[in-house]
Design a protein around this motif. Structure first.
Motif, PDB file in Angstrom:
ATOM      1  N   PHE A 302       0.834  -1.203   0.000  1.00  0.00           N
ATOM      2  CA  PHE A 302       0.000   0.000   0.000  1.00  0.00           C
ATOM      3  C   PHE A 302       0.864   1.246   0.000  1.00  0.00           C
ATOM      4  N   TYR A 303       1.872   1.262   0.861  1.00  0.00           N
ATOM      5  CA  TYR A 303       2.701   2.455   1.038  1.00  0.00           C
ATOM      6  C   TYR A 303       3.438   2.800  -0.259  1.00  0.00           C
ATOM      7  N   ALA A 304       3.905   1.773  -0.971  1.00  0.00           N
ATOM      8  CA  ALA A 304       4.643   2.007  -2.211  1.00  0.00           C
ATOM      9  C   ALA A 304       3.730   2.504  -3.329  1.00  0.00           C
ATOM     10  N   GLU A 305       2.514   1.994  -3.403  1.00  0.00           N
ATOM     11  CA  GLU A 305       1.599   2.355  -4.484  1.00  0.00           C
ATOM     12  C   GLU A 305       0.873   3.671  -4.237  1.00  0.00           C
ATOM     13  N   TYR A 306       0.695   4.007  -2.958  1.00  0.00           N
ATOM     14  CA  TYR A 306      -0.150   5.159  -2.620  1.00  0.00           C
ATOM     15  C   TYR A 306       0.675   6.372  -2.207  1.00  0.00           C
ATOM     16  N   TRP A 307       1.989   6.342  -2.425  1.00  0.00           N
ATOM     17  CA  TRP A 307       2.853   7.398  -1.897  1.00  0.00           C
ATOM     18  C   TRP A 307       2.430   8.795  -2.350  1.00  0.00           C
ATOM     19  N   TRP A 308       1.911   8.912  -3.565  1.00  0.00           N
ATOM     20  CA  TRP A 308       1.539  10.214  -4.109  1.00  0.00           C
ATOM     21  C   TRP A 308       0.382  10.854  -3.350  1.00  0.00           C
ATOM     22  N   GLY A 309      -0.410  10.025  -2.668  1.00  0.00           N
ATOM     23  CA  GLY A 309      -1.560  10.571  -1.942  1.00  0.00           C
ATOM     24  C   GLY A 309      -1.317  10.792  -0.470  1.00  0.00           C
ATOM     25  N   LEU A 310      -0.082  10.593  -0.026  1.00  0.00           N
ATOM     26  CA  LEU A 310       0.212  10.697   1.401  1.00  0.00           C
ATOM     27  C   LEU A 310       0.748  12.077   1.756  1.00  0.00           C
ATOM     28  N   PRO A 311       0.417  12.571   2.937  1.00  0.00           N
ATOM     29  CA  PRO A 311       0.952  13.868   3.364  1.00  0.00           C
ATOM     30  C   PRO A 311       2.447  13.775   3.633  1.00  0.00           C
ATOM     31  N   ALA A 312       3.129  14.912   3.501  1.00  0.00           N
ATOM     32  CA  ALA A 312       4.562  14.952   3.766  1.00  0.00           C
ATOM     33  C   ALA A 312       4.864  15.526   5.145  1.00  0.00           C
ATOM     34  N   LYS A 313       4.020  16.433   5.612  1.00  0.00           N
ATOM     35  CA  LYS A 313       4.278  17.112   6.880  1.00  0.00           C
ATOM     36  C   LYS A 313       3.104  16.934   7.844  1.00  0.00           C
ATOM     37  N   PHE A 314       3.417  17.032   9.134  1.00  0.00           N
ATOM     38  CA  PHE A 314       2.367  16.893  10.142  1.00  0.00           C
ATOM     39  C   PHE A 314       2.569  17.912  11.259  1.00  0.00           C
ATOM     40  N   LEU A 330       6.615   8.873  13.860  1.00  0.00           N
ATOM     41  CA  LEU A 330       6.224   9.384  12.551  1.00  0.00           C
ATOM     42  C   LEU A 330       7.446   9.787  11.718  1.00  0.00           C
ATOM     43  N   VAL A 331       8.461  10.313  12.388  1.00  0.00           N
ATOM     44  CA  VAL A 331       9.677  10.723  11.680  1.00  0.00           C
ATOM     45  C   VAL A 331      10.527   9.515  11.316  1.00  0.00           C
ATOM     46  N   ASN A 332      10.804   8.669  12.293  1.00  0.00           N
ATOM     47  CA  ASN A 332      11.770   7.582  12.091  1.00  0.00           C
ATOM     48  C   ASN A 332      11.191   6.368  11.368  1.00  0.00           C
ATOM     49  N   GLN A 333       9.898   6.108  11.554  1.00  0.00           N
ATOM     50  CA  GLN A 333       9.302   4.932  10.926  1.00  0.00           C
ATOM     51  C   GLN A 333       8.648   5.256   9.585  1.00  0.00           C
ATOM     52  N   LEU A 334       8.013   6.447   9.495  1.00  0.00           N
ATOM     53  CA  LEU A 334       7.243   6.768   8.298  1.00  0.00           C
ATOM     54  C   LEU A 334       7.878   7.840   7.426  1.00  0.00           C
ATOM     55  N   GLY A 335       8.910   8.500   7.935  1.00  0.00           N
ATOM     56  CA  GLY A 335       9.587   9.509   7.131  1.00  0.00           C
ATOM     57  C   GLY A 335       8.814  10.805   6.973  1.00  0.00           C
ATOM     58  N   LEU A 336       7.817  11.045   7.828  1.00  0.00           N
ATOM     59  CA  LEU A 336       7.083  12.302   7.765  1.00  0.00           C
ATOM     60  C   LEU A 336       7.916  13.428   8.375  1.00  0.00           C
ATOM     61  N   ILE A 337       7.608  14.655   7.980  1.00  0.00           N
ATOM     62  CA  ILE A 337       8.362  15.820   8.439  1.00  0.00           C
ATOM     63  C   ILE A 337       7.542  16.578   9.472  1.00  0.00           C
ATOM     64  N   PRO A 338       8.074  16.781  10.680  1.00  0.00           N
ATOM     65  CA  PRO A 338       7.324  17.527  11.700  1.00  0.00           C
ATOM     66  C   PRO A 338       7.349  19.028  11.419  1.00  0.00           C
ATOM     67  N   ALA A 339       6.168  19.604  11.197  1.00  0.00           N
ATOM     68  CA  ALA A 339       6.082  21.037  10.924  1.00  0.00           C
ATOM     69  C   ALA A 339       5.832  21.846  12.195  1.00  0.00           C
ATOM     70  N   LYS A 340       5.156  21.248  13.162  1.00  0.00           N
ATOM     71  CA  LYS A 340       4.854  21.957  14.417  1.00  0.00           C
ATOM     72  C   LYS A 340       4.509  20.934  15.494  1.00  0.00           C
ATOM     73  N   ALA A 341       5.089  21.125  16.688  1.00  0.00           N
ATOM     74  CA  ALA A 341       4.757  20.297  17.846  1.00  0.00           C
ATOM     75  C   ALA A 341       4.430  21.211  19.016  1.00  0.00           C
ATOM     76  N   ILE A 342       3.232  21.047  19.571  1.00  0.00           N
ATOM     77  CA  ILE A 342       2.779  21.894  20.670  1.00  0.00           C
ATOM     78  C   ILE A 342       2.339  21.014  21.838  1.00  0.00           C
ATOM     79  N   VAL A 343       2.978  21.192  22.977  1.00  0.00           N
ATOM     80  CA  VAL A 343       2.659  20.458  24.206  1.00  0.00           C
ATOM     81  C   VAL A 343       1.625  21.256  24.995  1.00  0.00           C
ATOM     82  N   THR A 344       0.586  20.574  25.469  1.00  0.00           N
ATOM     83  CA  THR A 344      -0.585  21.288  25.971  1.00  0.00           C
ATOM     84  C   THR A 344      -0.905  21.129  27.457  1.00  0.00           C
ATOM     85  N   GLU A 345      -0.196  20.230  28.202  1.00  0.00           N
ATOM     86  CA  GLU A 345      -0.646  19.961  29.572  1.00  0.00           C
ATOM     87  C   GLU A 345      -0.029  20.877  30.617  1.00  0.00           C
TER      88      GLU A 345
END
Length: 451
Positions: A302-314, A330-345
């Motif tokens: 799935f990941y190889a065939e559907y790559w064009w429809g997957l987001p790059a950043k989160f 998400l970074v190390n396993q899926l190769g996604l790029i972190p655009a923003k991380a906000i801690v809320t507690e």
């Protein structure tokens, strides 16, 4: 859910809150099998906490001792003027007659803490009779339910578990990790954490949830070889207390493991610290990794065939425990790029630098400046100004981010409080097995959003 509107960043109000007040740690009490909290507070306080934290957050249910079971003094003007100690004494006595529990935990709200009710004196009357009851002062001005959680755990340890100077049991570990109920998937996550720790040869006091033996397990805390704090900061105060009280060392691992890479690394750290049989642990790790990568191989088509429809950043918005763990996965396993991380507690200031350091080492070539923010108005403004590139983003957040995700034409995966579009029974996103469930959730969400 509360929804206090703000118009500017300078407002002292918080729009769309992401935690409860200290008395919300009543969930930590009834997360222990056959433990029931007794709330000494104004009318509606206990109900608001449970309706938000355990209902509109995965519709988790209150279990044996939570939700509508929780006794409350529901104090009014009379108790404000004359004190509420007699009302509390009456409620405790009635609770012992009507409710079948192994332990009661009296928790206070803002009113009795402000007017000065001597709750300790009232509770000690019952303790002197040998009844299983403790108390924690959890007025809202003490902090949020994260702070209340450690007030409750220390109260049980000091007033119920008691002193001990006997021998320690090698291989027995106390686990301090996710905040019960506030973390939407805590039940399944703690089950998986216990499973993998037992898999490497440890005996585990998981303490909360269906895998806990209840108060007998808490009584056994003092015999543990060591404590494991598996979170960026929650549980450190408790572990320090246990170190001083029982002379127990503790191992702090900030990142809750998700996926084979992080989970195997985590288990090896625990094995080294505990000094247990490495042959047994490596056999278990090898077996788990084999199964994990077999499933991942199936997913790869799935990941190889559907790559064009997957987001790059989160973007990820949530409490530090899941925020950090998911970002690394998400970074190390899926190769996604972190655009923003906000801690809320709103973690205590003394822990923030150590949390920031963890985000500086997400991967060998990925560093991120994490932000701390509680106000959803400000959070959403920050997300709107984030550069997600030419593809729609995927947002890991809460129900509060659903409209924002639509506005950005992105996808939303609810990973924390409040999660009003998730029905959660035993789902887990951690460890070997939980990571596979997370992959299913993420990519089902993406495919559905693109349909």
């Amino acid at each position: 859910m509360p929804n206090i509107k703000t118009n500017t960043k300078k407002s002292n109000s918080i729009e769309q809150v992401r935690y409860g007040c200290a008395i919300g740690a009543m969930h930590s009490a009834f997360a222990i099998p056959r433990v029931i909290p007794i709330t000494h507070c104004g009318p509606g306080c206990a109900d608001k906490q449970t309706s938000n934290i355990d209902f509109y957050n995965g519709f988790q249910g209150g279990g044996y001792g939570g939700a509508s079971v929780v006794p409350s003094t529901n104090i009014h003007e009379k108790e404000v003027v004359f004190g509420g100690e007699s009302r509390l004494r009456e409620l405790i006595e009635s609770s012992f007659k009507v409710l079948d529990a192994d332990l009661f935990v009296v928790m206070t709200g803002c009113i009795p803490d402000t007017v000065g009710d001597d709750v300790g004196a009232v509770v000690s009357e019952f303790q002197d009779e040998g009844r299983p009851i403790v108390y924690a002062e959890t007025g809202g001005f003490k902090g949020n339910n994260f702070i209340g959680h450690e007030l409750v755990t220390e109260a049980i340890i000091d007033q119920y578990v008691g002193d001990y100077d006997g021998s320690k049991e090698k291989g027995l570990v106390n686990v301090w990790s996710l905040l019960p109920y506030h973390n939407t998937f805590w039940r399944g996550d703690l089950t998986e954490i216990k499973r993998i720790l037992e898999g490497i040869g440890l005996k585990v006091n998981i303490l909360f949830g269906h895998e806990s033996a209840g108060v007998s397990e808490w009584k056994n805390i003092k015999k543990a070889q060591f404590n494991l704090v598996l979170s960026p900061w929650l549980g450190l105060k408790t572990a320090e207390h246990l170190k001083n009280k029982y002379g127990q060392p503790y191992l702090h691992i900030p990142t809750i493991p998700i996926g084979a890479k992080e989970t195997s690394k985590f288990l090896r750290k625990v094995v080294d610290f505990a000094g247990i049989d490495k042959n047994k642990s490596e056999e278990f790790i090898k077996h788990e990794e084999k199964k994990y990568y077999e499933y991942l191989e199936d997913f790869s088509d799935f990941y190889a065939e559907y790559w064009w429809g997957l987001p790059a950043k989160f973007a990820i918005i949530g409490d530090s425990a899941y925020n950090l763990a998911l970002t690394k996965f998400l970074v190390n396993q899926l190769g996604l790029i972190p655009a923003k991380a906000i801690v809320t507690e709103n973690p205590p200031e003394k822990y923030r630098d150590s949390i920031r350091k963890e985000y500086k080492h997400i991967a060998e070539d990925v560093s991120l400046d994490v932000e701390f923010e509680e106000d959803s108005y400000i959070i959403h403004e920050k997300i709107r100004k984030t550069d997600f590139g030419h593809k729609p983003p995927i947002i890991f957040g809460t129900t509060w981010e659903r409209d924002l995700a639509k506005e950005l034409k992105g996808a939303i995966v609810e990973i924390g409080f409040p999660a009003s579009y998730e029905v959660v029974i035993s789902k887990s996103y951690v460890g070997y097995r939980g990571a596979l469930t997370l992959l299913e959730k993420v990519y089902t969400t993406i495919v559905s959003a693109s349909a």
